[in-house]
Design a protein around this motif. Structure first.
Motif, PDB file in Angstrom:
ATOM      1  N   ALA A   1      -9.329  -7.299  -1.351  1.00 39.41           N
ATOM      2  CA  ALA A   1      -8.065  -6.573  -1.300  1.00 39.41           C
ATOM      3  C   ALA A   1      -7.293  -6.809  -0.013  1.00 39.41           C
ATOM      4  CB  ALA A   1      -8.319  -5.070  -1.467  1.00 39.41           C
ATOM      5  N   ASP A   2      -7.773  -7.700   0.855  1.00 37.68           N
ATOM      6  CA  ASP A   2      -7.112  -7.882   2.148  1.00 37.68           C
ATOM      7  C   ASP A   2      -5.698  -8.433   1.996  1.00 37.68           C
ATOM      8  OD1 ASP A   2      -9.294  -6.891   3.421  1.00 37.68           O
ATOM      9  OD2 ASP A   2     -10.139  -8.832   3.974  1.00 37.68           O
ATOM     10  N   ALA A   3      -5.562  -9.560   1.283  1.00 36.67           N
ATOM     11  CA  ALA A   3      -4.240 -10.184   1.144  1.00 36.67           C
ATOM     12  C   ALA A   3      -3.263  -9.313   0.351  1.00 36.67           C
ATOM     13  CB  ALA A   3      -4.389 -11.572   0.512  1.00 36.67           C
ATOM     14  N   PRO A   4      -3.659  -8.764  -0.816  1.00 38.96           N
ATOM     15  CA  PRO A   4      -2.717  -7.859  -1.510  1.00 38.96           C
ATOM     16  C   PRO A   4      -2.381  -6.605  -0.714  1.00 38.96           C
ATOM     17  CG  PRO A   4      -4.445  -8.601  -3.008  1.00 38.96           C
ATOM     18  CD  PRO A   4      -4.854  -9.000  -1.636  1.00 38.96           C
ATOM     19  N   LEU A   5      -3.342  -6.108   0.057  1.00 34.99           N
ATOM     20  CA  LEU A   5      -3.070  -4.929   0.880  1.00 34.99           C
ATOM     21  C   LEU A   5      -2.040  -5.234   1.951  1.00 34.99           C
ATOM     22  CD1 LEU A   5      -3.680  -2.037   1.746  1.00 34.99           C
ATOM     23  CD2 LEU A   5      -5.612  -2.914   3.070  1.00 34.99           C
ATOM     24  N   ASP A   6      -2.149  -6.383   2.582  1.00 36.28           N
ATOM     25  CA  ASP A   6      -1.151  -6.758   3.590  1.00 36.28           C
ATOM     26  C   ASP A   6       0.238  -6.873   2.959  1.00 36.28           C
ATOM     27  OD1 ASP A   6      -3.139  -6.827   5.473  1.00 36.28           O
ATOM     28  OD2 ASP A   6      -3.445  -8.996   5.350  1.00 36.28           O
ATOM     29  N   ALA A   7       0.309  -7.418   1.737  1.00 32.38           N
ATOM     30  CA  ALA A   7       1.606  -7.547   1.067  1.00 32.38           C
ATOM     31  C   ALA A   7       2.196  -6.179   0.742  1.00 32.38           C
ATOM     32  CB  ALA A   7       1.451  -8.385  -0.201  1.00 32.38           C
ATOM     33  N   VAL A   8       1.361  -5.244   0.278  1.00 30.74           N
ATOM     34  CA  VAL A   8       1.854  -3.904  -0.048  1.00 30.74           C
ATOM     35  C   VAL A   8       2.287  -3.163   1.218  1.00 30.74           C
ATOM     36  CG1 VAL A   8       1.151  -1.655  -0.940  1.00 30.74           C
ATOM     37  CG2 VAL A   8       0.575  -3.707  -2.192  1.00 30.74           C
ATOM     38  N   LEU A   9       1.544  -3.316   2.294  1.00 28.48           N
ATOM     39  CA  LEU A   9       1.941  -2.673   3.546  1.00 28.48           C
ATOM     40  C   LEU A   9       3.256  -3.257   4.071  1.00 28.48           C
ATOM     41  CD1 LEU A   9      -1.495  -2.326   5.382  1.00 28.48           C
ATOM     42  CD2 LEU A   9      -0.164  -0.540   4.277  1.00 28.48           C
TER      43      LEU A   9
ATOM     44  N   ALA B   1      -8.121  -2.812  -7.939  1.00 24.69           N
ATOM     45  CA  ALA B   1      -7.189  -2.978  -6.827  1.00 24.69           C
ATOM     46  C   ALA B   1      -5.888  -3.624  -7.287  1.00 24.69           C
ATOM     47  CB  ALA B   1      -7.843  -3.815  -5.722  1.00 24.69           C
ATOM     48  N   ALA B   2      -5.985  -4.564  -8.221  1.00 25.22           N
ATOM     49  CA  ALA B   2      -4.771  -5.208  -8.732  1.00 25.22           C
ATOM     50  C   ALA B   2      -3.869  -4.203  -9.441  1.00 25.22           C
ATOM     51  CB  ALA B   2      -5.149  -6.344  -9.682  1.00 25.22           C
ATOM     52  N   GLN B   3      -4.472  -3.295 -10.211  1.00 22.93           N
ATOM     53  CA  GLN B   3      -3.671  -2.267 -10.884  1.00 22.93           C
ATOM     54  C   GLN B   3      -3.041  -1.302  -9.889  1.00 22.93           C
ATOM     55  OE1 GLN B   3      -6.710  -0.723 -13.455  1.00 22.93           O
ATOM     56  NE2 GLN B   3      -6.174  -2.080 -15.145  1.00 22.93           N
ATOM     57  N   LEU B   4      -3.782  -0.930  -8.868  1.00 22.81           N
ATOM     58  CA  LEU B   4      -3.244  -0.020  -7.858  1.00 22.81           C
ATOM     59  C   LEU B   4      -2.073  -0.663  -7.114  1.00 22.81           C
ATOM     60  CD1 LEU B   4      -3.432   2.609  -6.181  1.00 22.81           C
ATOM     61  CD2 LEU B   4      -5.090   1.430  -4.719  1.00 22.81           C
ATOM     62  N   PHE B   5      -2.242  -1.912  -6.687  1.00 19.83           N
ATOM     63  CA  PHE B   5      -1.169  -2.578  -5.945  1.00 19.83           C
ATOM     64  C   PHE B   5       0.043  -2.842  -6.837  1.00 19.83           C
ATOM     65  CE2 PHE B   5      -4.737  -4.378  -3.163  1.00 19.83           C
ATOM     66  CZ  PHE B   5      -4.634  -3.307  -2.294  1.00 19.83           C
ATOM     67  N   ALA B   6      -0.197  -3.163  -8.112  1.00 17.90           N
ATOM     68  CA  ALA B   6       0.932  -3.378  -9.026  1.00 17.90           C
ATOM     69  C   ALA B   6       1.719  -2.084  -9.229  1.00 17.90           C
ATOM     70  CB  ALA B   6       0.422  -3.912 -10.359  1.00 17.90           C
ATOM     71  N   THR B   7       1.013  -0.962  -9.305  1.00 21.62           N
ATOM     72  CA  THR B   7       1.704   0.324  -9.458  1.00 21.62           C
ATOM     73  C   THR B   7       2.538   0.653  -8.230  1.00 21.62           C
ATOM     74  OG1 THR B   7      -0.071   1.127 -10.898  1.00 21.62           O
ATOM     75  CG2 THR B   7       1.373   2.776  -9.893  1.00 21.62           C
ATOM     76  N   LEU B   8       1.976   0.439  -7.043  1.00 18.90           N
ATOM     77  CA  LEU B   8       2.717   0.737  -5.819  1.00 18.90           C
ATOM     78  C   LEU B   8       3.914  -0.197  -5.645  1.00 18.90           C
ATOM     79  CD1 LEU B   8      -0.223   1.420  -3.331  1.00 18.90           C
ATOM     80  CD2 LEU B   8       1.075   3.038  -4.712  1.00 18.90           C
ATOM     81  N   ARG B   9       3.726  -1.461  -5.986  1.00 21.74           N
ATOM     82  CA  ARG B   9       4.846  -2.393  -5.865  1.00 21.74           C
ATOM     83  C   ARG B   9       5.958  -2.041  -6.865  1.00 21.74           C
ATOM     84  NH1 ARG B   9       5.909  -7.307  -3.665  1.00 21.74           N
ATOM     85  NH2 ARG B   9       7.341  -8.678  -4.774  1.00 21.74           N
ATOM     86  N   ARG B  10       5.566  -1.671  -8.089  1.00 23.42           N
ATOM     87  CA  ARG B  10       6.581  -1.258  -9.063  1.00 23.42           C
ATOM     88  C   ARG B  10       7.274   0.019  -8.608  1.00 23.42           C
ATOM     89  NH1 ARG B  10       3.501  -0.334 -12.960  1.00 23.42           N
ATOM     90  NH2 ARG B  10       3.665   1.914 -13.153  1.00 23.42           N
ATOM     91  N   LEU B  11       6.526   0.883  -7.953  1.00 23.71           N
ATOM     92  CA  LEU B  11       7.104   2.132  -7.467  1.00 23.71           C
ATOM     93  C   LEU B  11       8.166   1.875  -6.392  1.00 23.71           C
ATOM     94  CD1 LEU B  11       6.718   5.222  -7.832  1.00 23.71           C
ATOM     95  CD2 LEU B  11       5.150   5.138  -5.898  1.00 23.71           C
ATOM     96  N   LEU B  12       7.907   0.915  -5.515  1.00 24.28           N
ATOM     97  CA  LEU B  12       8.847   0.619  -4.442  1.00 24.28           C
ATOM     98  C   LEU B  12      10.046  -0.194  -4.921  1.00 24.28           C
ATOM     99  CD1 LEU B  12       6.368  -0.271  -1.548  1.00 24.28           C
ATOM    100  CD2 LEU B  12       7.740   1.800  -1.736  1.00 24.28           C
TER     101      LEU B  12
END
Length: 301
Positions: free
Chosen positions: A252-260, A132-143
């Protein structure tokens, strides 16, 4: 082309046909067994690049084949992790290069290819190939790529905020004075409510406050102009694909909220969103709500 190349292509072609029938599980198992039998240590033509190439080709072929490609990689990962590493490296490189290129310089098929790769990234999370950390890091870098909050941008936003503060303060004071004059002329018993000009001005200037986390979606970027919604669409596709497992994971709740939050910041920072990106954001949020409702309903039973 060598026999190994043709064999790997044939195996993945049969796996693509498995999305049309009900025996997908048997086809995936047969594909994994066939790929494990290859000569992975051959010096002239190693099998890992061929498997990675055809797995990406399978994911690009049609939407139904994306879970099959991820399932096949998951079955091979325990024995040959280099194939998964090559696929993920290619996905990350394609996302970085495709979203950094200005829209007028992108090939016509780039957007469709990147959407398939974003879905594959979400399926790789579902099959535990990425965390989940890798997925959220990729999405954050993408944005955030290219939207760095520089000193010049912060100064420009501060100037716009000061201008909005002064204009709003003067407008509210003018409206309050006109209200007092009307109250005195008409001699009404009811008092006209007076608005606080300072609070209204602060609210207006807050819209131009630069972000404090190092990037701001309003910062100019050649690869992500205001009318381009490719990055938002890719993040929505990846999140919608990984929604079942993300909802089931409490970590993944807190990182998911940050990505959303970052996703919605990027979406609302762009003016005049067409229907496609709007429905992409709504579908992603609806997927999380639907899976969360089904999960809580299973707890009740």
């Amino acid at each position: 082309r060598s026999e190994t190349y043709r064999f790997v292509g044939y195996v993945f072609a049969r796996l693509a046909d498995a999305s049309l029938d009900q025996k997908t599980g048997e086809r995936v198992e047969a594909t994994i067994r066939a790929l494990r039998a290859l000569d992975w240590d051959a010096l002239d033509e190693p099998a890992a690049p061929l498997v990675a190439k055809h797995a990406l080709k399978l994911a690009r072929s049609k939407a139904d084949a994306v879970p099959l490609a991820a399932d096949c990689l998951a079955g091979l990962h325990q024995f040959r992790p280099e194939a998964t590493a090559r696929v993920l490296d290619s996905v990350h490189d394609a996302l970085d290069i495709g979203t950094s290129t200005p829209p007028d310089r992108r090939p016509l098929r780039t957007a469709q290819r990147l959407v398939a790769y974003a879905a594959l990234l979400g399926e790789c999370y579902n099959f535990s190939l990425v965390s989940a950390a890798q997925l959220f890091a990729t999405l954050r870098r993408l944005l955030s790529r290219g939207h760095a909050c520089t000193d010049a941008f912060a100064a420009a936003m501060a100037a716009r905020g000061a201008r909005a503060y002064l204009e709003t303060f003067a407008s509210v004071e003018r409206a309050n004075a006109e209200g007092l004059m009307q109250e005195g002329d008409e001699d009404e018993e009811e008092e006209v409510s007076q608005e606080d000009p300072s609070q209204k001005a602060l609210d207006a200037s807050a819209l131009y406050r630069a972000a404090r986390d190092g990037w701001d979606p309003r910062a100019p970027c050649a690869g992500d102009p205001p009318r381009c919604f490719l990055r938002v669409t890719l993040c929505c596709v990846a999140l919608r694909t990984a929604a079942p497992c993300l909802v089931a994971s409490r970590k993944a709740d807190a990182p998911l909220d940050a990505v959303l939050d970052d996703l919605q910041r990027s979406f609302f920072a762009k003016p005049g969103a067409p229907l496609g990106p709007r429905y992409a954001v709504l579908d992603a949020l609806e997927a999380f709500e639907r899976h969360h409702a089904s999960l809580t309903a299973s707890w009740a039973r």
